[in-house]
Design an enzyme around this catalytic site. Structure first.
Site, PDB file in Angstrom:
ATOM      1  N   ASP A   1      43.799  42.346  44.326  1.00 19.18           N
ATOM      2  CA  ASP A   1      45.212  42.706  44.191  1.00 19.18           C
ATOM      3  C   ASP A   1      45.698  43.284  45.520  1.00 19.18           C
ATOM      4  O   ASP A   1      46.205  42.556  46.365  1.00 19.18           O
ATOM      5  CB  ASP A   1      45.358  43.684  43.023  1.00 19.18           C
ATOM      6  CG  ASP A   1      46.804  43.959  42.663  1.00 19.18           C
ATOM      7  OD1 ASP A   1      47.698  43.448  43.375  1.00 19.18           O
ATOM      8  OD2 ASP A   1      47.061  44.675  41.690  1.00 19.18           O
TER       9      ASP A   1
ATOM     10  N   VAL B   1      46.534  39.766  34.228  1.00 17.91           N
ATOM     11  CA  VAL B   1      45.904  38.550  33.697  1.00 17.91           C
ATOM     12  C   VAL B   1      44.527  38.884  33.132  1.00 17.91           C
ATOM     13  O   VAL B   1      43.927  39.895  33.498  1.00 17.91           O
ATOM     14  CB  VAL B   1      45.792  37.448  34.773  1.00 17.91           C
ATOM     15  CG1 VAL B   1      47.170  37.106  35.330  1.00 17.91           C
ATOM     16  CG2 VAL B   1      44.842  37.850  35.896  1.00 17.91           C
TER      17      VAL B   1
ATOM     18  N   ASP C   1      39.012  41.291  32.330  1.00 22.55           N
ATOM     19  CA  ASP C   1      39.392  42.014  31.114  1.00 22.55           C
ATOM     20  C   ASP C   1      40.740  42.694  31.211  1.00 22.55           C
ATOM     21  O   ASP C   1      41.285  42.921  32.294  1.00 22.55           O
ATOM     22  CB  ASP C   1      38.349  43.094  30.811  1.00 22.55           C
ATOM     23  CG  ASP C   1      38.497  44.293  31.749  1.00 22.55           C
ATOM     24  OD1 ASP C   1      38.550  44.077  32.980  1.00 22.55           O
ATOM     25  OD2 ASP C   1      38.597  45.430  31.258  1.00 22.55           O
TER      26      ASP C   1
HETATM   27  P1  IMP Z   1      42.592  45.986  44.339  1.00 23.56           P
HETATM   28  O1  IMP Z   1      41.663  47.045  44.857  1.00 23.56           O
HETATM   29  O2  IMP Z   1      44.018  46.446  44.292  1.00 23.56           O
HETATM   30  O3  IMP Z   1      42.456  44.681  45.116  1.00 23.56           O
HETATM   31  O4  IMP Z   1      42.216  45.730  42.834  1.00 23.56           O
HETATM   32  C1  IMP Z   1      41.233  44.844  42.487  1.00 23.56           C
HETATM   33  C2  IMP Z   1      40.631  45.191  41.141  1.00 23.56           C
HETATM   34  O5  IMP Z   1      41.641  45.539  40.177  1.00 23.56           O
HETATM   35  C3  IMP Z   1      39.921  43.969  40.612  1.00 23.56           C
HETATM   36  O6  IMP Z   1      38.540  44.034  40.924  1.00 23.56           O
HETATM   37  C4  IMP Z   1      40.180  44.041  39.128  1.00 23.56           C
HETATM   38  O7  IMP Z   1      39.101  44.708  38.497  1.00 23.56           O
HETATM   39  C5  IMP Z   1      41.417  44.871  38.960  1.00 23.56           C
HETATM   40  N1  IMP Z   1      42.588  44.035  38.658  1.00 23.56           N
HETATM   41  C6  IMP Z   1      43.671  43.822  39.436  1.00 23.56           C
HETATM   42  N2  IMP Z   1      44.565  43.039  38.835  1.00 23.56           N
HETATM   43  C7  IMP Z   1      44.039  42.715  37.628  1.00 23.56           C
HETATM   44  C8  IMP Z   1      44.499  41.884  36.521  1.00 23.56           C
HETATM   45  O8  IMP Z   1      45.593  41.271  36.517  1.00 23.56           O
HETATM   46  N3  IMP Z   1      43.647  41.788  35.464  1.00 23.56           N
HETATM   47  C9  IMP Z   1      42.440  42.425  35.415  1.00 23.56           C
HETATM   48  N4  IMP Z   1      41.981  43.199  36.418  1.00 23.56           N
HETATM   49  C10 IMP Z   1      42.764  43.350  37.513  1.00 23.56           C
END
Ligand code: IMP
Ligand code: MG
Length: 177
Positions: free
Chosen positions: A102, A153, A159
Site C-alpha cells: 500500500d 480487498v 484477509d
Molecule cells: P503498507 O506498509 O502501507 O505498504 O501496507 C502493507 C500491508 O497492509 C500489507 O502487507 C497488508 O497486510 C496490509 N494491507 C494493505 N491494504 C490491504 C487490503 O486492501 N487488504 C488487506 N490487507 C491490506
C-alpha cells in the site's frame, strides 16, 4: 461497524493463476543458475507463495517472517518481528514476497532489516500494489497487479480481520466503513 462482506470480484482465479505463472517465469529467468532464499511475509503471502513455488524451476529455500503492525511508539524505519528469519541470508539472493503493498512502508522496513544479514541482493515481489498516491513511492521489483482502487480487498490469502483468506479470487470488501 458493519459485518464485512465480499463485494465485486477484482481478479478471478484464472487471472491470478496466469499472472502468478508470469511472475514465476520472470524469477526463473532473473535468477537462472542461482539459488535464492525466498522470505515470505506471514500470513497474507502464503497462498501466493504456494502457487509461485510450483512454477519455480530454481533450487530455492523458503523462510517466513511475521511482523507486528506498527503504530504509536514505533519510529519510522523500525520494525518488530514476531517471527524473524531462521535461514542464514549472508551472501544469498533474497526474494521478499508479500501479498499487497500500500504505502510501501512495510516492505521498505523489511528490506532494511534484512540488509543487516548482508545478503548479496534483495528483490521484492508483491501480488498487488495499490496505485501510488502517497509520499512513499513503493519500490517493488516484481508486481502482479496494479490495484486501481482505494477499497480494501481480500481473498487468495489476503484477509479482512482474518476472514476471506480461503477464497480463490480477490474481491473488494464492503461494509467496513
Ligand atoms: P503498507 O506498509 O502501507 O505498504 O501496507 C502493507 C500491508 O497492509 C500489507 O502487507 C497488508 O497486510 C496490509 N494491507 C494493505 N491494504 C490491504 C487490503 O486492501 N487488504 C488487506 N490487507 C491490506
Ligand atoms: Mg501483510
Amino acid at each position: 461497524m458493519n459485518e464485512p462482506r465480499l463485494g465485486p470480484m477484482l481478479y478471478s482465479r484464472d487471472a491470478i493463476a496466469a499472472r502468478v505463472a508470469g511472475i514465476a517465469a520472470q524469477i526463473n529467468s532473473r535468477f537462472a543458475g542461482r539459488s535464492p532464499v525466498i522470505v515470505a511475509v506471514l500470513k497474507g503471502a502464503t497462498t501466493f507463495l504456494a502457487d509461485l513455488l510450483r512454477h519455480l524451476t530454481l533450487p530455492v529455500m523458503v523462510d517466513y517472517v511475521r511482523i507486528a503492525s506498527y503504530g504509536a511508539g514505533t519510529k519510522p524505519g523500525e520494525i518488530r518481528f514476531i517471527k524473524d528469519v531462521e535461514l542464514p541470508l549472508q551472501g544469498r539472493d533474497v526474494i521478499l514476497v508479500d501479498d499487497i503493498v500500500d504505502t510501501g512502508a512495510t516492505l521498505a522496513r523489511l528490506r532494511q532489516a534484512l540488509q543487516a544479514h548482508h545478503p548479496t541482493s534483495v528483490t521484492t515481489v508483491a501480488l498487488l500494489r495499490r496505485a501510488p498516491k502517497r509520499s512513499l513511492p513503493p519500490t517493488l521489483d516484481l508486481v502482479g497487479f496494479e490495484l486501481e482502487t482505494d477499497a480494501f480487498v481480500a481473498g487468495y490469502g489476503i484477509d479482512c480481520a482474518e476472514r476471506f483468506r480461503e477464497r480463490d479470487a480477490i474481491y473488494v470488501v464492503e461494509g467496513t466503513g
